[in-house]
Design a protein around this motif. Structure first.
Motif, PDB file in Angstrom:
ATOM      1  N   LYS A 346     108.737  53.918  42.346  1.00  0.00           N
ATOM      2  CA  LYS A 346     109.204  54.366  41.035  1.00  0.00           C
ATOM      3  C   LYS A 346     110.721  54.434  40.983  1.00  0.00           C
ATOM      4  N   SER A 347     111.315  54.972  42.055  1.00  0.00           N
ATOM      5  CA  SER A 347     112.779  55.110  42.056  1.00  0.00           C
ATOM      6  C   SER A 347     113.471  53.754  42.005  1.00  0.00           C
ATOM      7  N   GLU A 348     112.811  52.706  42.502  1.00  0.00           N
ATOM      8  CA  GLU A 348     113.376  51.355  42.466  1.00  0.00           C
ATOM      9  C   GLU A 348     113.111  50.678  41.123  1.00  0.00           C
ATOM     10  N   ILE A 349     111.874  50.751  40.661  1.00  0.00           N
ATOM     11  CA  ILE A 349     111.480  50.013  39.460  1.00  0.00           C
ATOM     12  C   ILE A 349     112.250  50.496  38.233  1.00  0.00           C
ATOM     13  N   ILE A 350     112.440  51.789  38.073  1.00  0.00           N
ATOM     14  CA  ILE A 350     113.052  52.291  36.845  1.00  0.00           C
ATOM     15  C   ILE A 350     114.516  51.880  36.734  1.00  0.00           C
ATOM     16  N   VAL A 351     115.212  51.668  37.848  1.00  0.00           N
ATOM     17  CA  VAL A 351     116.624  51.264  37.776  1.00  0.00           C
ATOM     18  C   VAL A 351     116.790  49.761  37.931  1.00  0.00           C
ATOM     19  N   HIS A 392     108.201  62.004  38.470  1.00  0.00           N
ATOM     20  CA  HIS A 392     107.163  62.987  38.760  1.00  0.00           C
ATOM     21  C   HIS A 392     105.995  62.933  37.787  1.00  0.00           C
ATOM     22  N   PHE A 393     106.085  62.101  36.763  1.00  0.00           N
ATOM     23  CA  PHE A 393     104.967  62.015  35.825  1.00  0.00           C
ATOM     24  C   PHE A 393     103.866  61.166  36.468  1.00  0.00           C
ATOM     25  N   PRO A 394     102.626  61.688  36.601  1.00  0.00           N
ATOM     26  CA  PRO A 394     101.615  61.042  37.440  1.00  0.00           C
ATOM     27  C   PRO A 394     100.658  60.088  36.729  1.00  0.00           C
ATOM     28  N   ARG A 395     100.696  60.025  35.401  1.00  0.00           N
ATOM     29  CA  ARG A 395      99.728  59.243  34.651  1.00  0.00           C
ATOM     30  C   ARG A 395     100.419  58.144  33.857  1.00  0.00           C
ATOM     31  N   TYR A 396      99.575  57.427  33.081  1.00  0.00           N
ATOM     32  CA  TYR A 396     100.132  56.403  32.217  1.00  0.00           C
ATOM     33  C   TYR A 396     100.937  57.023  31.081  1.00  0.00           C
ATOM     34  N   ARG A 397     100.438  58.108  30.479  1.00  0.00           N
ATOM     35  CA  ARG A 397     101.216  58.674  29.386  1.00  0.00           C
ATOM     36  C   ARG A 397     100.663  60.015  28.912  1.00  0.00           C
ATOM     37  N   LEU A 398     101.497  60.686  28.093  1.00  0.00           N
ATOM     38  CA  LEU A 398     101.102  61.843  27.295  1.00  0.00           C
ATOM     39  C   LEU A 398     100.751  61.380  25.883  1.00  0.00           C
ATOM     40  N   ILE A 461     104.341  53.442  35.839  1.00  0.00           N
ATOM     41  CA  ILE A 461     103.260  53.629  36.802  1.00  0.00           C
ATOM     42  C   ILE A 461     102.579  52.305  37.115  1.00  0.00           C
ATOM     43  N   ALA A 462     102.438  51.435  36.121  1.00  0.00           N
ATOM     44  CA  ALA A 462     101.804  50.136  36.359  1.00  0.00           C
ATOM     45  C   ALA A 462     102.646  49.282  37.303  1.00  0.00           C
ATOM     46  N   GLN A 465     102.995  51.384  40.902  1.00  0.00           N
ATOM     47  CA  GLN A 465     101.788  51.555  41.705  1.00  0.00           C
ATOM     48  C   GLN A 465     101.039  50.244  41.855  1.00  0.00           C
ATOM     49  N   GLU A 466     100.555  49.692  40.740  1.00  0.00           N
ATOM     50  CA  GLU A 466      99.695  48.517  40.813  1.00  0.00           C
ATOM     51  C   GLU A 466     100.442  47.270  41.285  1.00  0.00           C
ATOM     52  N   ASP A 467     101.701  47.119  40.877  1.00  0.00           N
ATOM     53  CA  ASP A 467     102.419  45.874  41.152  1.00  0.00           C
ATOM     54  C   ASP A 467     103.501  46.007  42.207  1.00  0.00           C
ATOM     55  N   THR A 468     103.579  47.146  42.890  1.00  0.00           N
ATOM     56  CA  THR A 468     104.542  47.286  43.979  1.00  0.00           C
ATOM     57  C   THR A 468     103.902  48.008  45.168  1.00  0.00           C
ATOM     58  N   ALA A 469     103.581  49.287  45.012  1.00  0.00           N
ATOM     59  CA  ALA A 469     103.048  50.065  46.131  1.00  0.00           C
ATOM     60  C   ALA A 469     101.726  49.498  46.652  1.00  0.00           C
ATOM     61  N   PHE A 470     100.912  48.918  45.771  1.00  0.00           N
ATOM     62  CA  PHE A 470      99.659  48.312  46.215  1.00  0.00           C
ATOM     63  C   PHE A 470      99.898  47.156  47.190  1.00  0.00           C
TER      64      PHE A 470
END
Length: 794
Positions: A346-351, A392-398, A461-462, A465-470
């Motif tokens: 997450k820290s990489e993808i967002i920047v 820190h947000f754990p889901r797809y969205r609010l 998160i997509a 998680q799905e396209d990097t950490a996986f």
């Protein structure tokens, strides 16, 4: 007109259009599909998409059925033929986005007519600045002064900017243009003067992450967001869909990427009001961990990723996975957990990939706090606060920004996220202020910030998680699946029982999928990999033997290669080496540790490809004993997966070709052309293919024959009192009705004696479980026992 004789909803067959499958070709397979016992034909997008599209989600015109598939006439013929066979038709609609390109008529009209265009507000564009078109293969200045631009007349006598270079070119319509002489305008200064008057600006494609001005689908700049929250946009985007429903040609809808919309709740309400209660609606909603589907949505359920996850979890032994974990860490030196891998990603993808979205959120955050704090929030403080909240947000969205009442639990979730984010920054002042807005926005700037935040979290998160950490956390790839959580890869009996009963009570018509066009691995490839948790010692031996023959390959990558080879290994195919190498290219570039899509490290990649190809060559000459044991075990697990899928609550969704063994990896491998001639042989085939085909068709027919029973039957799963290493899945409807029971052992232990009752299994094949129907004698739901840790070999 809706023809009579349509079957009640009991099972769906997903057919991928394009790549040789058009409406005419689909018609040729309808008799076979109907013969399986399904009730619904389930089609990938039918609307006109970009030329050469392999999937159809890059729609260019939602008001037209793609001529390349056969157009309206071809679709009408397909639907009517399906209905004559008793099949209803489901189509896949894409309300979130369209193709961002010059083939999209609505966008073309905007570029030509500017604010006067009927479609000016249809797309999610920041019109406070020019619309950025990152279509150039080279920097703008280089092309301007290199003679690549000219202003000329298009064949329709409208002025355009013509862009040409070696190997390509395109025309962009001009909204404001001078009267042209006979000769094209080629002087750079004159061209620049024309371009300065446009509502758009061209840019070099590599600059897209810093310069885009439209909402995109995840990090795909070539897809532009639609504003379906606007009534006119909603009407225009769905006009053809509603016409097909009204004409009796479409009977169900799958909604792609529901979480990308501005207000998913309002969208679902509006869609349901328009199509009525008789049209089932399924939403592609990725549920994370124990997240529930919002009860407030008037839909029939999700497309079913969470169901496939639960099947895999109940079949994964706790002790075996623990042993596998120890072996992985010893072999690779890896020390972290999956949560750490996701947080790092997450820290990489967002920047990086989502830098444009981060810039937008920072600007919106300043505007949201301006009334309260003026200009007292510095840019770095705002950036730090937003990064912490996103990470820190754990889901797809609010769904707090909805015009409808709050989704249950959203307020508490956001407060918890705010607390976590506040603890992770040097000063929590800005984090808490933004958290308060995200919890309860009270003005337009606040609501704009909330909306964008809710849309960005899903992309983050997509991609993380799905396209990097996986592709980094390679312990157990069977758990690295859409909708799954690798750090929660197992499930005990009480947990599974609670989930099954909740699904039956709340979403009995939700789909149950084990493969799709988007799953990371086809269902039998996943079972192959899942089987290594049943024999971790054998897999560790196999890895040791293979990895020493992979010079220049990192151990964690090698661990991934061996699992993937197990997943796709099929001695009948001669393309395994090419497919594994192609998959490893995607895995390495998605992982972004030793290579990436923009700047691939070909030397590092080649070492992996060579190692993967050599491994396949060795297995083709002689199958290792460990491979034979794992694949044999996986066949039993695969058959058990089929049984659970068809007997649990929900509607079984069969992905094309998965009637037989399906060993494809992620797309495009899992979208390959299907051999329907082989599928038609079905139960007559030998070995696993025949057994799986027979069981699939048999259970689909059982669902069709007992439709009312499965709609209403209660469900429970218990530990078998007579065989404590077995479980019993029970479906029953009332104390005086018959009961259907599936008895199985997650570790495939032999039962001491057959379960009493009339067998419901197809003849001619062996199955590693009992499936019977018997008169109801007692309520088995009270027999639930605590979790058992089932033994594993090795």
């Amino acid at each position: 007109m809706i023809l009579s004789g349509l079957r009640p909803l009991t099972g769906t067959y997903r057919l991928q259009l394009r790549n040789g499958m058009d409406f005419s070709a689909a018609c040729q397979q309808l008799d076979y599909i109907a013969g399986l016992g399904v009730s619904h034909l389930y089609l990938s997008p039918i609307f006109t998409a970009q030329t050469g599209s392999t999937h159809g989600y890059d729609v260019t015109d939602p008001a037209q059925i793609d001529p390349s598939l056969g157009g309206r006439a071809g679709f009408t013929q397909l639907s009517q033929h399906a209905q004559r066979l008793g099949l209803s038709v489901i189509i896949d609609i894409v309300p979130n986005h369209m193709a961002f390109g010059l083939q999209t008529p609505w966008l073309h009209d905007v570029l030509r007519n500017g604010a006067a265009s009927r479609y000016y507000r249809h797309f999610d564009i920041d019109w406070s600045r020019k619309l950025v078109l990152p279509f150039l293969p080279m920097p703008f200045e280089d092309m301007l002064h290199g003679g690549n631009f000219s202003v000329t007349m298009a064949p329709d006598h409208h002025p355009v900017l013509r862009v040409v270079w070696d190997g390509g070119g395109f025309d962009v319509p001009l909204c404001e243009a001078p009267q042209l002489a006979t000769s094209p305008v080629t002087d750079p200064s004159q061209i620049l003067a024309v371009l300065q008057r446009q509502i758009w600006q061209l840019s070099y494609w590599e600059q897209e992450r810093d310069a885009i001005s439209h909402r995109r689908f995840f990090n795909i700049t070539g897809l532009i967001g639609l504003r379906v929250e606007d009534d006119q946009v909603f009407a225009d985007a769905h006009a053809l869909t509603f016409d097909l429903i009204d004409a009796g040609l479409v009977h169900g809808l799958r909604v792609d990427h529901i979480d990308g919309l501005a207000d998913p709740t309002a969208y679902c309400v509006k869609l349901r009001e328009r199509v009525g209660e008789h049209v089932p609606i399924w939403v592609e909603k990725i549920l994370t961990d124990d997240e529930p589907l919002p009860q407030e949505w008037p839909v029939d359920g999700t497309t079913g990723y969470e169901a496939g996850r639960q099947i895999a979890r109940i079949l994964t032994p706790v002790a075996g996975l623990q042993r596998l974990d120890l072996a992985w860490r010893a072999a690779t030196g890896e020390t972290g957990d999956f949560h750490t891998a996701v947080m790092q990603a997450k820290s990489e993808i967002i920047v990086q990939e989502l830098a444009a979205e981060l810039h937008q959120l920072i600007a919106l955050g300043h505007q949201a706090l301006a009334a309260q704090w003026g200009d007292q929030v510095g840019p770095e403080a705002m950036r730090e606060a937003i990064l912490a909240l996103l990470q820190h947000f754990p889901r797809y969205r609010l769904y707090i920004g909805s015009k409808y009442p709050e989704i249950a639990g959203d307020h508490d979730l956001m407060q918890h996220v705010t607390q976590q984010a506040a603890a992770a920054v040097r000063s929590d002042r800005v984090v808490r202020a933004l958290g308060a807005i995200l919890t309860a926005p009270n003005d337009d700037p606040g609501r704009a910030f909330v909306l964008r935040f809710e849309q960005v979290t899903g992309a983050l998160i997509a991609k993380s998680q799905e396209d990097t950490a996986f592709f980094r956390y390679n312990l157990f790839l069977a758990a690295n699946e859409v909708g799954a959580e690798p750090d929660a890869a197992t499930l005990d009996v009480p947990q599974f029982n609670n989930w099954l009963q909740s699904r039956q009570a709340q979403w009995p018509r939700a789909l149950t999928l084990t493969s799709s066009h988007d799953t990371k691995r086809a269902e039998d490839a996943r079972m192959r990999i899942l089987a290594i948790a049943h024999c971790p010692a054998e897999f560790a031996q196999l890895f040791d033997a293979e990895f020493v023959q992979m010079p220049g390959v990192q151990a964690n990558i090698g661990w991934y290669v061996v699992q993937s080879a197990l997943g796709l290994f099929d001695p009948r195919r001669d393309d395994m080496a090419d497919r594994l190498a192609a998959h490893m290219e995607k895995a390495l570039r998605e992982g972004k540790q030793i290579s990436n899509w923009m700047h691939p490290d070909l030397t590092a990649e080649t070492a992996v490809f060579d190692g993967a190809r050599a491994l396949i060559a060795r297995w083709q000459k002689q199958v290792p004993t460990q491979v034979q044991k794992i694949t044999d075990l996986a066949q039993s697990l695969g058959l058990l997966q089929v049984a659970l899928k068809h007997l649990m609550p929900g509607v079984p969704d069969l992905y094309q070709g998965c009637e037989l063994g399906a060993y494809q990896l992620t797309d495009p491998d899992n979208r390959e052309t299907i051999d329907f001639a082989r599928l038609r042989q079905g139960a007559a085939l030998s070995g696993y293919d025949g057994a799986k085909a027979a069981l699939t068709a048999h259970l689909l027919q059982l669902r069709a024959d007992r439709a009312a029973f499965f709609d209403m039957a209660n469900v429970s799963i218990t530990v078998d009192q007579d065989a404590p290493d077995h479980m019993v899945l029970t479906r029953q409807r009332g104390a005086d009705d018959h009961v259907i029971k599936l008895r199985f052992s997650p570790n495939l232990a032999s039962a001491p004696q057959p379960i009493s009752g009339t067998s419901l299994l197809p003849a001619g094949h062996h199955y590693p479980f009992d499936l019977v129907e018997a008169p109801m004698t007692k309520d088995l739901s009270a027999a639930t026992k605590p979790q058992l840790i089932f033994p594993v070999s090795g």
